[in-house]
Design a protein around this motif. Structure first.
Motif: not given
Length: 169
Positions: A48-73
């Protein structure tokens, strides 16, 4: 218990949020590296393509582009599994580390992409951990710098992409 039925889409950019289980202690400084390494291992394995992120003490956010047939789940499941194993090993614990659910929203256009990226990068500032986004080492903020040496030294490299026509405003 509710079950979220996600769109079975690939080839779209998703903004995701993954939360640590409420009963667990926040991530310690040394544990951020474990989460970053898990993301990198999963990315290399699944492609998958990993386009941005932040890691925090209790969570993380990311911008992710799964390439077919991969799903975000499948993508998030893999990152959560690899990072949980690593964190449990380090903490000498067992069991779930991340909340069962995660939140995702597919990014509809370039403006939203930029807004989500800015939201992530400002998260440590809003929480009072740092004064400037560039002071937080666990985000993709430095990946967007102009200094090539600074970009090379980023702890987790992102994929740089030209947004497709469908993302242009």
């Amino acid at each position: 218990m509710s079950h979220v039925h996600r769109l079975r889409l690939s080839d779209r950019i998703f903004f995701v949020t993954v939360n640590l289980r409420r009963t667990l202690a926040p991530l310690a400084e040394a544990e951020y590296e474990r989460v970053a390494a898990a993301i990198d291992v999963s990315r290399r394995k699944l492609g998958f393509l990993f386009l941005g992120y932040v890691l925090m003490p209790d969570h993380w956010h990311a911008l992710i582009l799964p390439v077919f047939p991969l799903t975000i789940s499948r993508t998030v499941q893999d990152v959560k599994w690899i990072s949980a194993r690593s964190l449990n090993r380090a903490r000498h614990t067992a069991g779930p580390v991340w909340q069962h659910q995660f939140w995702d929203r597919f990014v509809r256009h370039g403006k939203e992409f930029r807004e989500r990226l800015e939201y992530m990068h400002l998260n440590p500032v809003r929480k009072g951990f740092v004064q400037q986004p560039g002071d937080w080492p666990w985000s993709s903020y430095q990946n967007f710098g102009l200094d090539k040496e600074q970009i090379k030294s980023c702890r987790l490299q992102i994929a740089y992409v030209q947004l497709p026509e469908s993302y242009r405003v």
